[in-house]
Design a protein around this motif. Structure first.
Motif, PDB file in Angstrom:
ATOM      1  N   PRO A 167     -16.298  31.543 -18.853  1.00  0.00           N
ATOM      2  CA  PRO A 167     -16.893  31.407 -17.516  1.00  0.00           C
ATOM      3  C   PRO A 167     -15.838  31.350 -16.414  1.00  0.00           C
ATOM      4  N   PHE A 168     -16.318  31.681 -15.202  1.00  0.00           N
ATOM      5  CA  PHE A 168     -15.494  31.462 -14.016  1.00  0.00           C
ATOM      6  C   PHE A 168     -15.501  29.975 -13.688  1.00  0.00           C
ATOM      7  N   HIS A 169     -14.533  29.574 -12.932  1.00  0.00           N
ATOM      8  CA  HIS A 169     -14.605  28.258 -12.303  1.00  0.00           C
ATOM      9  C   HIS A 169     -15.210  28.472 -10.920  1.00  0.00           C
ATOM     10  N   ILE A 170     -16.475  28.075 -10.777  1.00  0.00           N
ATOM     11  CA  ILE A 170     -17.196  28.402  -9.550  1.00  0.00           C
ATOM     12  C   ILE A 170     -16.881  27.388  -8.456  1.00  0.00           C
ATOM     13  N   TYR A 171     -16.650  27.914  -7.267  1.00  0.00           N
ATOM     14  CA  TYR A 171     -16.465  27.061  -6.085  1.00  0.00           C
ATOM     15  C   TYR A 171     -17.609  27.345  -5.113  1.00  0.00           C
ATOM     16  N   PHE A 172     -18.224  26.298  -4.602  1.00  0.00           N
ATOM     17  CA  PHE A 172     -19.120  26.467  -3.451  1.00  0.00           C
ATOM     18  C   PHE A 172     -18.341  25.989  -2.236  1.00  0.00           C
ATOM     19  N   CYS A 173     -17.809  26.932  -1.481  1.00  0.00           N
ATOM     20  CA  CYS A 173     -16.985  26.535  -0.340  1.00  0.00           C
ATOM     21  C   CYS A 173     -17.814  26.494   0.938  1.00  0.00           C
ATOM     22  N   ASN A 174     -17.310  25.789   1.911  1.00  0.00           N
ATOM     23  CA  ASN A 174     -17.975  25.633   3.208  1.00  0.00           C
ATOM     24  C   ASN A 174     -19.369  25.037   3.088  1.00  0.00           C
ATOM     25  N   LEU A 175     -19.593  24.277   2.027  1.00  0.00           N
ATOM     26  CA  LEU A 175     -20.919  23.690   1.844  1.00  0.00           C
ATOM     27  C   LEU A 175     -20.951  22.343   2.542  1.00  0.00           C
ATOM     28  N   LYS A 176     -21.582  22.324   3.700  1.00  0.00           N
ATOM     29  CA  LYS A 176     -21.638  21.087   4.486  1.00  0.00           C
ATOM     30  C   LYS A 176     -22.633  20.130   3.843  1.00  0.00           C
ATOM     31  N   ILE A 177     -22.178  18.892   3.702  1.00  0.00           N
ATOM     32  CA  ILE A 177     -23.089  17.874   3.177  1.00  0.00           C
ATOM     33  C   ILE A 177     -24.233  17.685   4.172  1.00  0.00           C
ATOM     34  N   ASP A 178     -25.424  17.614   3.637  1.00  0.00           N
ATOM     35  CA  ASP A 178     -26.634  17.395   4.440  1.00  0.00           C
ATOM     36  C   ASP A 178     -27.012  18.581   5.313  1.00  0.00           C
ATOM     37  N   SER A 179     -26.437  19.724   5.043  1.00  0.00           N
ATOM     38  CA  SER A 179     -26.977  20.919   5.684  1.00  0.00           C
ATOM     39  C   SER A 179     -28.226  21.333   4.891  1.00  0.00           C
ATOM     40  N   THR A 180     -28.966  22.276   5.426  1.00  0.00           N
ATOM     41  CA  THR A 180     -30.185  22.701   4.722  1.00  0.00           C
ATOM     42  C   THR A 180     -29.854  23.257   3.348  1.00  0.00           C
ATOM     43  N   TYR A 181     -28.734  23.959   3.312  1.00  0.00           N
ATOM     44  CA  TYR A 181     -28.264  24.512   2.051  1.00  0.00           C
ATOM     45  C   TYR A 181     -28.122  23.420   1.002  1.00  0.00           C
ATOM     46  N   HIS A 182     -27.362  22.421   1.394  1.00  0.00           N
ATOM     47  CA  HIS A 182     -27.064  21.327   0.480  1.00  0.00           C
ATOM     48  C   HIS A 182     -28.351  20.669   0.025  1.00  0.00           C
ATOM     49  N   ARG A 183     -29.238  20.439   0.976  1.00  0.00           N
ATOM     50  CA  ARG A 183     -30.488  19.761   0.628  1.00  0.00           C
ATOM     51  C   ARG A 183     -31.321  20.595  -0.353  1.00  0.00           C
ATOM     52  N   GLU A 184     -31.370  21.896  -0.071  1.00  0.00           N
ATOM     53  CA  GLU A 184     -32.144  22.768  -0.963  1.00  0.00           C
ATOM     54  C   GLU A 184     -31.567  22.775  -2.373  1.00  0.00           C
ATOM     55  N   LEU A 185     -30.236  22.833  -2.438  1.00  0.00           N
ATOM     56  CA  LEU A 185     -29.586  22.879  -3.749  1.00  0.00           C
ATOM     57  C   LEU A 185     -29.845  21.591  -4.524  1.00  0.00           C
ATOM     58  N   VAL A 186     -29.721  20.473  -3.822  1.00  0.00           N
ATOM     59  CA  VAL A 186     -29.953  19.194  -4.497  1.00  0.00           C
ATOM     60  C   VAL A 186     -31.408  19.101  -4.944  1.00  0.00           C
ATOM     61  N   LYS A 187     -32.273  19.644  -4.100  1.00  0.00           N
ATOM     62  CA  LYS A 187     -33.697  19.611  -4.439  1.00  0.00           C
ATOM     63  C   LYS A 187     -33.965  20.407  -5.722  1.00  0.00           C
ATOM     64  N   CYS A 188     -33.244  21.532  -5.867  1.00  0.00           N
ATOM     65  CA  CYS A 188     -33.487  22.365  -7.052  1.00  0.00           C
ATOM     66  C   CYS A 188     -32.821  21.795  -8.300  1.00  0.00           C
ATOM     67  N   TYR A 189     -31.590  21.307  -8.146  1.00  0.00           N
ATOM     68  CA  TYR A 189     -30.870  20.819  -9.320  1.00  0.00           C
ATOM     69  C   TYR A 189     -31.246  19.390  -9.691  1.00  0.00           C
ATOM     70  N   LYS A 190     -31.774  18.645  -8.725  1.00  0.00           N
ATOM     71  CA  LYS A 190     -32.120  17.229  -8.919  1.00  0.00           C
ATOM     72  C   LYS A 190     -30.898  16.428  -9.388  1.00  0.00           C
ATOM     73  N   GLU A 191     -31.067  15.628 -10.426  1.00  0.00           N
ATOM     74  CA  GLU A 191     -29.953  14.727 -10.805  1.00  0.00           C
ATOM     75  C   GLU A 191     -28.812  15.489 -11.469  1.00  0.00           C
ATOM     76  N   LYS A 192     -29.093  16.728 -11.881  1.00  0.00           N
ATOM     77  CA  LYS A 192     -28.063  17.555 -12.510  1.00  0.00           C
ATOM     78  C   LYS A 192     -26.956  17.933 -11.512  1.00  0.00           C
ATOM     79  N   TRP A 193     -27.291  17.879 -10.240  1.00  0.00           N
ATOM     80  CA  TRP A 193     -26.373  18.352  -9.199  1.00  0.00           C
ATOM     81  C   TRP A 193     -25.000  17.714  -9.306  1.00  0.00           C
ATOM     82  N   ASP A 194     -24.979  16.391  -9.563  1.00  0.00           N
ATOM     83  CA  ASP A 194     -23.687  15.712  -9.628  1.00  0.00           C
ATOM     84  C   ASP A 194     -22.960  15.952 -10.944  1.00  0.00           C
TER      85      ASP A 194
END
Lengths: 411, 584
Positions: A233-260
């Motif tokens: 696998p690649f080592h994936i980076y999510f760059c420029n991901l602002k905490i509490d932006s809509t992006y971040h919220r959506e991702l956390v919503k989809c991954y749930k507790e797995k996110w961390d």
């Protein structure tokens, strides 16, 4: 008025909703009398030359239709705000009667968002979306039930069979899924330490509307899944991901507790801060430079952007602004492109890159490009013939180095 | 295509089972004029063809055009219409016809859904039952058959008998779906009493309807004595959504039909208040009605309407312009005289000899446009998308350091003009021809033009740079925005050469008003090269000197209009005019 006609549903609804009237109507002799088709009727006022249908009673149905007047007009008093809400609900109901694509059930919030939509076509589109969603959900539910029944039956059958042979020797317990996950996590941890970085640039959240953003997030999820399952696998980076932006919220919503617990790096920093600039390659379909080989020492960046509103050149502009090298996939070189944009989805991109990383074979890698977009692989002879033709047009002596740019320049 | 429709409507119940005669224009015209021989299927075909393929529309157009040219004594109709002008109505159509040779593809035949022949007279219930047994298909039989009837404009008696049969089966209940289709039939046949009956039924049965039901009822009711009910229906529509312009149009026409002028004007104001662009029929109705009214107030409002056309760059259709003409001529005491003309190239009306408004923008408009181009097209919130800030700065200092240019040339567009010739040679040819006229030129291009290659020879490029100022942008920058800015920056006399219609840049502008300004400026300043051979002297498509817009000088009006038989693209302007003069 080209309304497609589907099924008996409108009819069925009527039968249900007016059954109580039917009983009442039957008490009166009038409808039956009118319904009798062999009744002498009034001559037609409007058509003199029509063939004499005098034996048919044609207006009788109107009486019965009108007769429900008193029963219907009872409950009409309501406040102003509820009035528009009810009106919209009724509008949807009426649209359903003429077989427009609207959902059967609609929640209060959805109804409110329908009301807030500015135009009729926007309303229709949203309702169509809701109805399709509803239909899919229903079909899924049906399938689930059918499966449950089948499983139950299979269980019963198995119970009857397996009573005879009880003792068997197994090497493993059935824990495959968990084992697989653990193995993938090991690989992921390894990739975190030694893997080649692959960056998703998340700086586009203000260029997208809600729908596009949701699509992007689901594509990201899928890409991450493909990466996890790969041998290397690649080592994936999510760059420029602002905490509490809509992006971040959506991702956390989809991954749930797995996110961390995801084995990827998420950062608010830009890739230019993390990596040396000259090893970064920004992948964008607008790039004039074509990728020839996959380099294992480069850091490839994919812009996580779904562009449905025709904003060309966004990622190229970004790369230009930061002074990064850009590349695009050699789609034209290997495929006979038919239609569709050359922008591929994120999961297609990562699968192509993974394949290239492991094998380096373009033919193999580009099989992840959707089949509908091209009509087959370019034969080597064909490409070289075109190449030679292009060369013939030019004087041979002073041919520039980056020959592939020629096609992309303005004609 | 109103012609075809009215033709069909006038013979609603004459279907016989004659085979269709084929689509050869001659025979088709035979179908047109002797409708009795048309079979049902052929009519369906006419409809599907009319909507589905432009090819057929073209055939009809040609047919009619042919008939016209016969009338006019064999003159070629098409050639007569459009002069050589990039933005003239119909020019794009012509261009596309020149480039793409017409292929006579066969029309896809309409899908044959069922073998059922639509009944031509009312059936009784046994007959309907029998017909239903014959029906095969996924759809509901009743729904299918009534939609077929709507498609073929069947007589309402047949539809009525169908409804009676359905009601008999269903304890007197007819579904909303069927009622709507039936209403549609009634409205198309203008059976007002039936419409009222259906209206009563709807009112009693349903608390609210949906948009198509309301629209049909409104259209049906305005001709009856109960036309005021249409207004209450309009109010009902407003509760759920903004009424369509068609709804308003129907209501206004109903009000005018029943002499309620104030109401009509109120509705019109309401319509404009919703930012809807009214239908031309609505405006025409006001003018038609105005013939009988001798009222200063009313005529002022009509003049306002003409100014509305002017401000929104709308052009009336042929029938509307006739109404305008008759209205003007009906004004007592003023003795207006109207005639249909064209405008000379010099911008003088052929009818009265007056010159029309200039195409040039006013200084304020010009400044505004320049600013907007800079802001929206070049910058656009992200300078990196079209260019880079460094490049933009270099370009701006370059442009400002040069004296104003007379002509700005899009080097790549001009160079690629002749596919066979060498690009740099073509460009050099154009540049040197223009330079001989002592014009101050600017050639815009990209850096790759400077690398010596077969298409861009170094010697040619040197010659070009000698005769004109040049600016080469980066290979991945867009050159058109630079072209626009350079041309605008040089002033009103400056023209630019490109064949590009610049629609994508126009689309970047934020509102319709700025886009219209841009179009106007483009019409006045864009030169497009016509000839494509290398050696000949270059000629340009001629530039309009006058602005194509509704205009007045107080005692005269000039109104451009669309001809019915010419297809005009949105970026083209009409070529025909109505010239109105006051005699006294």
């Amino acid at each position: 008025m080209n309304v497609s006609i589907t099924g008996l549903r409108p009819f069925a609804r009527f039968l249900v909703s007016f059954t109580h009237q039917r009983r009442k109507i039957n008490l009166y002799p009038i409808p039956q009398r009118y319904m009798c088709s062999k009744k002498p009727a009034v001559p037609y006022p409007n058509k003199e030359n029509s063939s004499p249908p005098a034996l048919l009673e044609l207006d009788g149905w109107k009486t019965t239709m009108k007769s429900s007047l008193q029963e219907e007009s009872v409950s009409t008093v309501s406040s102003k705000d509820e009035d528009t809400l009810a009106a919209t609900r009724e509008l949807i109901e009426m649209w359903r009667l003429i077989s427009k694509e609207v959902p059967e059930h609609i929640t209060e919030e959805e109804l409110k968002s329908v009301m807030e939509l500015p135009s009729k076509s926007a309303k229709r589109k949203y309702l169509k979306y809701l109805s399709i969603k509803e239909r899919m959900k229903k079909a899924k539910q049906m399938k689930k039930e059918a499966k449950a029944v089948a499983r139950e039956e299979a269980k019963q059958a198995k119970l009857l069979e397996t009573t005879a042979e009880k003792e068997q020797n197994f090497l493993f317990l059935r824990l495959w899924d968990r084992n697989m996950n653990i193995a993938m996590d090991w690989k992921g941890a390894q990739a975190m330490q030694f893997g080649q970085p692959l960056v998703f640039d998340m700086a586009y959240d203000n260029c997208m509307n809600g729908k596009e953003l949701r699509n992007t997030v689901s594509q990201l999820l899928e890409s991450e899944g493909w990466n996890r399952r790969n041998v290397d696998p690649f080592h994936i980076y999510f760059c420029n991901l602002k905490i509490d932006s809509t992006y971040h919220r959506e991702l956390v919503k989809c991954y749930k507790e797995k996110w961390d617990k995801l084995l990827i790096t998420t950062t608010e920093k830009s890739y230019t801060d993390l990596f040396p600039k000259d090893s970064i390659v920004y992948l964008t379909a607008d790039s004039p430079n074509v990728m020839t080989t996959f380099k294992h020492d480069k850091i490839y960046i994919i812009g996580s952007l779904v562009d449905k509103c025709m904003k060309p050149g966004l990622s190229l502009a970004k790369a230009k602004q930061l002074g990064l090298a850009t590349q695009c996939l050699p789609l034209d070189k290997y495929l006979q492109w038919d239609m569709g944009t050359k922008n591929l989805t994120l999961d297609q991109m990562i699968r192509i890159l993974l394949c290239l990383k492991n094998t380096g074979d373009w033919q193999e890698a580009l099989k992840f490009v959707p089949k509908r977009k091209h009509s087959g692989y370019m034969e080597v002879s064909q490409y070289s013939r075109e190449f030679v033709n292009r060369l013939k047009k030019k004087t041979f002596s002073s041919y520039p180095q980056n020959s592939l740019n020629v096609g992309t320049q303005k004609k | 295509m109103a012609f075809c429709l009215s033709g069909v409507r006038s013979f609603p119940k004459l279907w016989k089972n004659k085979p269709f005669l084929g689509l050869d224009p001659g025979q088709a015209s035979l179908c047109f004029f002797s409708p009795g021989y048309c079979a049902i299927r052929s009519q369906q075909r006419w409809f599907s063809l009319k909507t589905a393929s432009s090819q057929n529309k073209k055939a009809v157009d040609l047919l009619i055009a042919k008939a016209r040219s016969l009338k006019k004594g064999g003159k070629d109709y098409k050639k007569q219409v459009s002069p050589h002008y990039l933005f003239a109505a119909g020019a794009a159509k012509k261009r596309s016809r020149m480039t793409i040779s017409q292929s006579n593809k066969d029309h896809a035949l309409p899908k044959k859904c069922s073998n059922i022949q639509l009944p031509i007279k009312p059936l009784n219930s046994e007959e309907w039952d029998r017909l239903k047994e014959d029906f095969e298909g996924k759809a509901n039989f009743e729904d299918w058959i009534i939609s077929q009837m709507v498609k073929c404009h069947a007589s309402i008696d047949v539809a009525k008998s169908l409804l009676a049969w359905v009601a008999a089966k269903n304890n007197g209940i007819v579904s909303y779906n069927l009622l709507i289709r039936y209403l549609h039939l009634c409205v198309t046949h203008k059976q007002t009493s039936e419409v009222i009956d259906v209206y009563e039924i709807m009112k009693s049965r349903y608390k609210r309807l949906e948009s198509s039901g309301y629209s049909l009822l409104i259209r049906g009711l305005i001709h009856s004595d109960r036309w005021r009910d249409a207004l209450t229906l309009l109010e009902d529509v407003k509760k759920i959504m903004i009424p369509s312009k068609k709804n308003y149009s129907d209501c206004i026409q109903g009000a005018l039909l029943h002499q309620d002028v104030d109401l009509a004007w109120n509705l019109y104001q309401d319509l404009l208040g919703h930012d809807i662009i009214p239908m031309m029929e609505t405006l025409k109705a006001f003018f038609d009605f105005g013939k009988d009214i001798k009222d200063e107030h009313y005529s002022n409002k009509l003049l306002d309407m003409l100014l509305y056309l002017r401000n929104n760059q709308l052009f009336p259709g042929e029938s509307f312009v006739h109404s305008i003409k008759t209205w003007f001529e009906s004004i007592p005491g003023k003795q207006w005289k109207g005639q249909f003309t064209t405008i000379q190239e010099s911008g003088h009306c052929l009818g009265c000899g007056k010159s029309l408004e200039s195409i040039h923008l006013t200084p304020e408009e010009y400044e505004f446009l320049k600013e907007q181009i800079m802001k929206d097209v070049i910058d656009g919130g992200n300078q990196y998308r079209k260019t880079t800030p460094q490049e933009l700065k270099i370009f701006q200092t370059f442009v400002n350091s040069c004296p104003p240019f007379d002509i700005v040339i899009d080097g790549l567009n001009v160079g690629k003009m002749c596919p066979k010739a060498c690009d740099s040679e073509v460009l050099l040819n154009v540049v040197s021809q223009l330079a001989k006229q002592n014009l101050h030129l600017l050639v815009l291009g990209r850096k790759h033009m400077l690398t010596n290659r077969s298409q861009w020879r170094e010697s040619d490029m040197k010659m070009i740079q000698k005769q004109a100022s040049c600016f080469f942008a980066d290979n991945i920058s867009k050159d058109d925005p630079f072209l626009l800015y350079a041309a605008l920056n040089s002033g009103n006399h400056c023209k630019f050469i490109t064949k590009d219609l610049l629609r994508d840049h126009k689309a970047c502008l934020r509102d319709a008003k700025t886009q219209r300004l841009f179009t106007k400026w483009q019409q006045g300043h864009q030169l497009a090269i016509i000839n494509s051979s290398l050696r000949s002297k270059i000629t340009f498509q001629h530039i309009l000197r006058y602005d194509t817009v509704v205009q007045t000088t107080g005692d005269s009006w000039h109104i451009p209009y669309d001809e019915d038989l010419v297809e005009r693209y949105s970026y083209e302007v009409p070529t025909k005019w109505l010239c109105l003069q006051r005699k006294s």
